[in-house]
Design an enzyme around this catalytic site. Sequence first.
Site, short mmCIF file in Angstrom:
data_model
loop_
_atom_site.label_atom_id
_atom_site.label_comp_id
_atom_site.label_asym_id
_atom_site.label_seq_id
_atom_site.Cartn_x
_atom_site.Cartn_y
_atom_site.Cartn_z
N GLU A 94 0.82 -1.21 0.00
CA GLU A 94 0.00 0.00 0.00
C GLU A 94 0.85 1.26 0.00
OE1 GLU A 94 -2.91 2.66 -0.10
OE2 GLU A 94 -3.33 0.50 -0.20
N THR A 154 -5.98 1.46 -5.79
CA THR A 154 -5.42 0.16 -5.42
C THR A 154 -5.98 -0.96 -6.29
OG1 THR A 154 -5.05 0.82 -3.12
CG2 THR A 154 -5.24 -1.53 -3.55
N HIS A 209 -1.63 2.55 4.61
CA HIS A 209 -2.67 3.26 3.86
C HIS A 209 -2.77 4.72 4.30
CE1 HIS A 209 -6.63 4.29 2.23
NE2 HIS A 209 -6.60 3.16 1.53
N ASP A 265 1.47 0.02 -5.02
CA ASP A 265 0.24 0.10 -5.81
C ASP A 265 -0.01 1.47 -6.44
OD1 ASP A 265 -0.37 1.37 -3.43
OD2 ASP A 265 -2.23 0.28 -3.06
N HIS A 266 0.37 2.55 -5.75
CA HIS A 266 0.08 3.89 -6.27
C HIS A 266 0.88 4.91 -5.49
CE1 HIS A 266 -2.43 4.48 -2.73
NE2 HIS A 266 -3.10 3.37 -3.05
#
Length: 628
Positions: free
Chosen positions: A265, A307, A422, A481-482
């Site tokens: 994450e 995600t 996150h 993921d990002h």
Amino acid sequence: MNIKLERVKVKPFIDITEQFNWYDLIYIAFFMAAILCKAVFMQFQMHISFRPLFSKINIFMTISSVGFVLILFAFLFIFYSRNKVAFLIANIVLSVLFFSDAMYFRYYNTIISVPVISNARFLGSVGDSIVSLLRKSDILYFIDIPLFLLYSIIFRKKAVKSQIFSRLIISVFAFALGAGSFAVAKSQNDFSIYDNNYIVKNFGLGYFHYYDAKKYIAENLLRDKKLSSEEEQDIRNYLDKKSNNSVGKYNSIAKGKNLIVIQVEALQEFVIGLKVNGKEVTPNLNKLLNESVYFENIYVQVAGGNTSDAEFMTNNSLYPAKEGTAYFRFATNTFKSLPMMLKEAGYNTYAAHAYSPSFWNRTEMYKALGFDDFISQSDMVLDEFIGWGGWALSDDSFYRQTLEAIDKSKPFYAFLVTLSSHHPYSYFNDKDNFDVGKYDKTYLGNYLKAQNYADAAIGRFIEKLKKEGLYENSLIVIYGDHHGLPKDQAGDLFSLINVSNSKLEWAKLQKVPLIIHYPGLESQVVETIGGQMDIGPTIINLMGLDDYFVLGKDLLNCDKGYAILRNGSVITDEFYYFSDENKVYDFKSGKELDRAAYDEEIKRYLEDLRISDLILEKDAFAKMKFDR
């Protein structure tokens, strides 16, 4: 004979003074000004539009925005009444919409669209993330509403009840002016179907929402979903040309071995090797690089699905949905996915994520992708909470419980999506797990602490894999993921890593690390430019699987590096094409280049998006027959 002449008063076709009074006109004028100001304010607040205010692009954007307000007025005015309820409701709805645009943009760097709104009910609780995105200036989206309400109450009795015929005539005139304004703005600007921000920048926020709603209706309610013979042939030609199917470097080296993919994450590439106050942010990942292949130029290609888009690209090597997210819009499609390929090869396939199974519609999408089992929060003991406001199951517990649930007696594919790191990282605000120095209790400082914890959990997981004999018998893939930092936090990041603050430098930072470990792989750093689309094809090569249905490239055997973003931007070793500006810059020097010289090359790259959209939106793999 005396003739007495009398002046005859000619009554106008529509006597405004009889139909309306100044109270009405002031109210309507303020309403139109308020909507216009809020829309333009949002664009400048989010740095979609820039000074000078009277630049050519801003002038025509304003003309288009005025056109939107005129058309809005035209529809509302038909229902005009003494209590002005139609205008009041419209003001509230648009204020909420523009505010939502700002909030969504701060995290996703794009404008909210109809597919996103229609799928919002599936997203679960994101309260902490929303609170962290609020700004004091956001009150300007709503500050006028109490005044309008008060004005309506005080001057209700002084309003004139106008005739419907008069309102219709005025509405038609206003609509014609608004449509003409749109036409003028469009005649002065190119149009990009791939970049929502480009549309907002050139035509205004109001026009974008009109265009987006129109497109959604056309593509989802009126669209012919039949795959034409020409479209089918385009897809076949593309796949035939794209497919490698030759024995490249490291082909089949991990054939028959376990596959463990960890999607971390918000892990960005800049934290790899980064030291703060002399200490490594990611010491365990840095150590792993010494016995792995490290790809350092993998660009973030996620769109509205964030995600879930990263998951989708890794397992399908298809681009994210043009609007909304594939996990909602195309969960009933037929796919040629990585877990399906491995299932055919005799593998057990697992997806694992320590959150609600309904979040991002994972329950349904994982079935469509071919995962045998989805290990979710519902299957875990919630025994330790770290990250995401303090209520996310810790990565340590997640790794341990997932490994316990996997049948290790036969080859398996385990796809693990972590959670502790996150956004908004507020859990780490008062934690001392990592000394971030002057960045303590800042957004960047909390992010670094979150990634330091995520790294430590990965380190402990790898040690557990070694103890259970899985480390040397598995292909291990780790990637982010990002992005982890929104653009309004760029200042601290540029200061930390000593990089100049520019749009190009910020764009270059939107990368995720990709680490692939297997005993037979030579430790090396690969500089090839790629994207998350390319993770799946690289795994497919190493596992000795069929690469026919992937749109990405094998990063270990490609001739040229590139990454195509969902908004139509293109990144290569030579240039960076920004779709929102429709400009090309030299990748190294940042000097603007002649766009015309690159038009054909850019067009070839963007064909990837068209083919991917055809496959997704027409459910092409369900309708086409293949020999393989």
